[in-house]
Design an enzyme around this catalytic site. Structure first.
Site, PDB file in Angstrom:
ATOM      1  N   GLY A  46       0.792  -1.232   0.000  1.00  0.00           N
ATOM      2  CA  GLY A  46       0.000   0.000   0.000  1.00  0.00           C
ATOM      3  C   GLY A  46       0.821   1.277   0.000  1.00  0.00           C
ATOM      4  CE  LYS A  57       9.480   8.163   7.968  1.00  0.00           C
ATOM      5  NZ  LYS A  57       8.081   8.519   7.798  1.00  0.00           N
ATOM      6  NE  ARG A 272      -2.199   9.507   3.333  1.00  0.00           N
ATOM      7  CZ  ARG A 272      -1.530   9.263   2.198  1.00  0.00           C
ATOM      8  NH1 ARG A 272      -0.552  10.069   1.824  1.00  0.00           N
ATOM      9  NH2 ARG A 272      -1.840   8.228   1.446  1.00  0.00           N
ATOM     10  CG  HIS A 444      24.582   4.980  32.873  1.00  0.00           C
ATOM     11  ND1 HIS A 444      24.033   6.230  32.713  1.00  0.00           N
ATOM     12  CD2 HIS A 444      25.925   5.154  33.037  1.00  0.00           C
ATOM     13  CE1 HIS A 444      24.990   7.137  32.791  1.00  0.00           C
ATOM     14  NE2 HIS A 444      26.156   6.509  32.978  1.00  0.00           N
TER      15      HIS A 444
HETATM   16  P1  NAD Z   1      -0.859  16.708   8.631  1.00  0.00           P
HETATM   17  O1  NAD Z   1      -2.271  16.733   9.015  1.00  0.00           O
HETATM   18  O2  NAD Z   1       0.165  16.120   9.511  1.00  0.00           O
HETATM   19  O3  NAD Z   1      -0.360  18.188   8.314  1.00  0.00           O
HETATM   20  C1  NAD Z   1      -0.991  19.018   7.395  1.00  0.00           C
HETATM   21  C2  NAD Z   1      -0.575  20.428   7.736  1.00  0.00           C
HETATM   22  O4  NAD Z   1      -0.981  21.278   6.688  1.00  0.00           O
HETATM   23  C3  NAD Z   1      -1.206  20.938   9.008  1.00  0.00           C
HETATM   24  O5  NAD Z   1      -0.203  21.531   9.791  1.00  0.00           O
HETATM   25  C4  NAD Z   1      -2.231  21.959   8.509  1.00  0.00           C
HETATM   26  O6  NAD Z   1      -2.454  22.998   9.414  1.00  0.00           O
HETATM   27  C5  NAD Z   1      -1.553  22.429   7.247  1.00  0.00           C
HETATM   28  N1  NAD Z   1      -2.454  22.996   6.253  1.00  0.00           N
HETATM   29  C6  NAD Z   1      -3.694  22.618   5.934  1.00  0.00           C
HETATM   30  N2  NAD Z   1      -4.182  23.378   4.940  1.00  0.00           N
HETATM   31  C7  NAD Z   1      -3.194  24.261   4.622  1.00  0.00           C
HETATM   32  C8  NAD Z   1      -3.083  25.308   3.685  1.00  0.00           C
HETATM   33  N3  NAD Z   1      -4.076  25.598   2.853  1.00  0.00           N
HETATM   34  N4  NAD Z   1      -1.931  26.007   3.652  1.00  0.00           N
HETATM   35  C9  NAD Z   1      -0.904  25.709   4.496  1.00  0.00           C
HETATM   36  N5  NAD Z   1      -0.963  24.743   5.405  1.00  0.00           N
HETATM   37  C10 NAD Z   1      -2.095  24.013   5.460  1.00  0.00           C
HETATM   38  O7  NAD Z   1      -0.859  16.039   7.172  1.00  0.00           O
HETATM   39  P2  NAD Z   1       0.321  15.515   6.250  1.00  0.00           P
HETATM   40  O8  NAD Z   1       1.640  16.062   6.688  1.00  0.00           O
HETATM   41  O9  NAD Z   1      -0.132  15.742   4.860  1.00  0.00           O
HETATM   42  O10 NAD Z   1       0.312  13.997   6.562  1.00  0.00           O
HETATM   43  C11 NAD Z   1      -0.906  13.280   6.377  1.00  0.00           C
HETATM   44  C12 NAD Z   1      -1.036  12.176   7.364  1.00  0.00           C
HETATM   45  O11 NAD Z   1      -0.157  11.144   6.994  1.00  0.00           O
HETATM   46  C13 NAD Z   1      -0.658  12.560   8.775  1.00  0.00           C
HETATM   47  O12 NAD Z   1      -1.734  13.120   9.494  1.00  0.00           O
HETATM   48  C14 NAD Z   1      -0.266  11.246   9.324  1.00  0.00           C
HETATM   49  O13 NAD Z   1      -1.399  10.589   9.790  1.00  0.00           O
HETATM   50  C15 NAD Z   1       0.308  10.515   8.138  1.00  0.00           C
HETATM   51  N6  NAD Z   1       1.776  10.556   8.159  1.00  0.00           N
HETATM   52  C16 NAD Z   1       2.425   9.987   9.194  1.00  0.00           C
HETATM   53  C17 NAD Z   1       3.805  10.032   9.237  1.00  0.00           C
HETATM   54  C18 NAD Z   1       4.518   9.396  10.383  1.00  0.00           C
HETATM   55  O14 NAD Z   1       3.903   8.581  11.086  1.00  0.00           O
HETATM   56  N7  NAD Z   1       5.762   9.751  10.633  1.00  0.00           N
HETATM   57  C19 NAD Z   1       4.520  10.659   8.253  1.00  0.00           C
HETATM   58  C20 NAD Z   1       3.829  11.238   7.209  1.00  0.00           C
HETATM   59  C21 NAD Z   1       2.452  11.178   7.181  1.00  0.00           C
END
Ligand code: NAD
Length: 460
Positions: A46, A57, A272, A444
């Site tokens: 996926g 990563k 997303r 430690h």
């Molecule tokens: P996110 O929800 O983490 O961040 C989206 C950001 O975009 C927020 O800070 C929001 O305020 C901002 N935003 C929204 N509309 C905007 C606009 N018009 N202009 C500027 N900023 C705006 O979403 P993401 O980074 O796209 O990631 C999606 C999802 O994927 C995450 O919520 C998470 O669940 C998953 N993800 C997880 C990991 C991880 O586990 N390390 C890494 C990547 C993604």
């Protein structure tokens, strides 16, 4: 073949081959249910494996090496400026990382006799779906598990193009743009922004809200925000993107309150959305909420008795490990076992430099809920291990119930925070107390001592 010629009957059909889908299917097979997966890409893994967790990563590992080499200068080790060759980096990511894991999943599926059918599944009621694609067929099922996942959300009024990318395109590493605009200061914007900055791009980040990683404990975000301020060319908070116009070889971006600026590429990472449209769910009794998320109960059952759902399509947090646990719960529920997704701790990790991780209740949520809590902070400046790593910018934060000492939540920021989150999740999930954590010997010198120190500080 004429559509519908072939009808296959199975106990369980899983729609979607991501972490939620394959976890459900593998567990169903283990429990003796004849199981088939329909996946649009005819593959297992996926978004996580092909366009998310794993490739990001891999690239963050490369960025980490560059960052460590830079820091090494401070201790008298100069490796010189990095010479970056994108072809071998892409090839390593695609073959030795993604490809290897994909082959592993395919072989597990074969071993468990879980067939993977390529094509798009569309429900035709609560007992049958059709598979559209090169080899159309119908599948009659006893039960179905919907695990269709999510896709990047679009920025209203902005279309993706050659230079305006979503995270999937950015992970392909088309080039290292001289000037990159990142829209969205969430997980993806920060992780990929740091990858491109390490590779040499001048990164500008624009975030709609007044802070990076909205919703995450500010104590954890602050060290990352400080690093990003130094590493990126500019960070615009509380700023709206008014227009993005792709022309010639660049994109003109108009940000609220700023003069138009040109960028070589733009990464849009504003969240997303669930992939639940056009699935034929209206022919079933499955209920969607206003955002298109599938409504489920603790056993991952939808309102349709024959259909369960797991993963991003069922809502936040959209994290692979939540989907995997849900997949196993759904399979066990189908096999008649007493399973429920009743986990208290779903750890979250942002794989930036420094890493941020947390699970359970954070301080502000605890206070907002009116819970009497004690909060302990252990600054890594006092950690021997952090000193040997040349990193004093970390913090371990522990939230405990005042009356009982029960660990309700843990927050971590610093290198390796993601790995340390495992102990935090164990403590929160199993209702350990600060005494349990404080009296457990932690090796430690390791960064794990931070949690023990924080717990100790809450003992009488
Ligand atoms: P996110 O929800 O983490 O961040 C989206 C950001 O975009 C927020 O800070 C929001 O305020 C901002 N935003 C929204 N509309 C905007 C606009 N018009 N202009 C500027 N900023 C705006 O979403 P993401 O980074 O796209 O990631 C999606 C999802 O994927 C995450 O919520 C998470 O669940 C998953 N993800 C997880 C990991 C991880 O586990 N390390 C890494 C990547 C993604």
């Amino acid at each position: 073949m004429v559509m519908g010629d072939r009808v296959e009957e199975v106990d369980v059909v899983v729609v979607g081959g991501g972490p939620g889908g394959y976890s459900a299917a593998f567990r169903c097979a283990d429990l003796g249910l004849e199981t088939l997966i329909v996946d649009a890409g005819a593959r297992l893994g996926g978004a996580c494996l092909y366009e998310g967790c794993i490739p990001s990563k891999a690239l963050l590992h490369a960025a980490h090496l560059i960052g460590e080499a830079e820091r090494a200068r401070e201790i008298g080790l100069d490796f010189g400026a990095p010479r970056i060759s994108l072809d071998p980096l892409r090839k390593w990511k695609a073959d030795r990382v993604v490809g290897k894991l994909a082959r592993g999943l395919a072989s597990v599926a074969r071993g468990k006799k879980v067939e993977v059918v390529g094509g798009r599944a569309v429900f035709e009621g609560s007992r049958e779906l059709r598979v559209e694609g090169d080899a159309p067929q119908k599948i009659r099922f006893g039960h179905a598990v919907v695990a269709v996942g999510s896709a990047p959300r679009a920025l209203p009024g902005v279309e993706l193009g050659e230079r305006v990318m979503d995270s999937t395109a950015a992970l392909d590493l088309p080039d290292v743009p001289e000037r990159l605009l990142v829209v969205g200061g969430g997980y993806i914007g920060l992780e990929l922004g740091q990858v491109y900055a390490a590779l040499g791009s001048r990164v500008t980040l624009v975030e709609l809200t007044d802070g990076l990683l909205p919703g995450v404990d500010r104590d954890l975000v602050q060290p990352l925000a400080r690093r990003v301020e130094r590493q990126f060319a500019a960070v615009h908070l509380a700023t709206r993107v008014l227009a993005l116009r792709e022309e010639g070889g660049s994109v003109e971006a108009t940000l609220e309150g700023q003069a138009p600026e040109r960028f070589d590429r733009v990464l849009v990472a504003v969240g997303r959305r669930p992939l639940t449209a056009d699935l034929g769910l209206e022919t079933t009794r499955v209920r969607l909420d206003a955002r298109g998320l599938i409504e489920i109960d603790a056993q991952c059952r939808t309102a349709d008795p024959r259909i369960l759902a797991v993963g991003d399509a069922t809502g936040e947090p959209m994290l692979a490990h939540r989907a995997m646990r849900q997949g196993k719960v759904a399979a066990e529920a189908l096999a008649g076992r007493p399973a429920a997704f009743d986990n208290v701790a779903v750890p979250a990790v942002v794989f930036t430099d420094p890493e941020i991780a947390w699970c359970g209740l954070d301080e502000s949520a605890a206070r907002a809920a009116g819970r009497e809590v004690n909060v302990a902070r252990f600054a890594w400046a006092a950690s021997g291990r952090a000193a040997t790593l040349g990193r004093a910018d970390g913090l371990t934060k522990l939230v405990a119930e005042a009356a009982t000492g029960r660990v309700l939540g843990v927050g971590l920021v610093g290198p390796g925070a993601g790995e340390l989150a495992a102990e935090a999740a164990l403590a929160v999930e199993n209702a350990l107390t600060v005494e349990d954590v404080a009296l457990t010997i932690h090796a430690h010198p390791t960064l794990s001592e931070g949690l023990m120190e924080a717990a100790e500080s809450l003992l009488d």
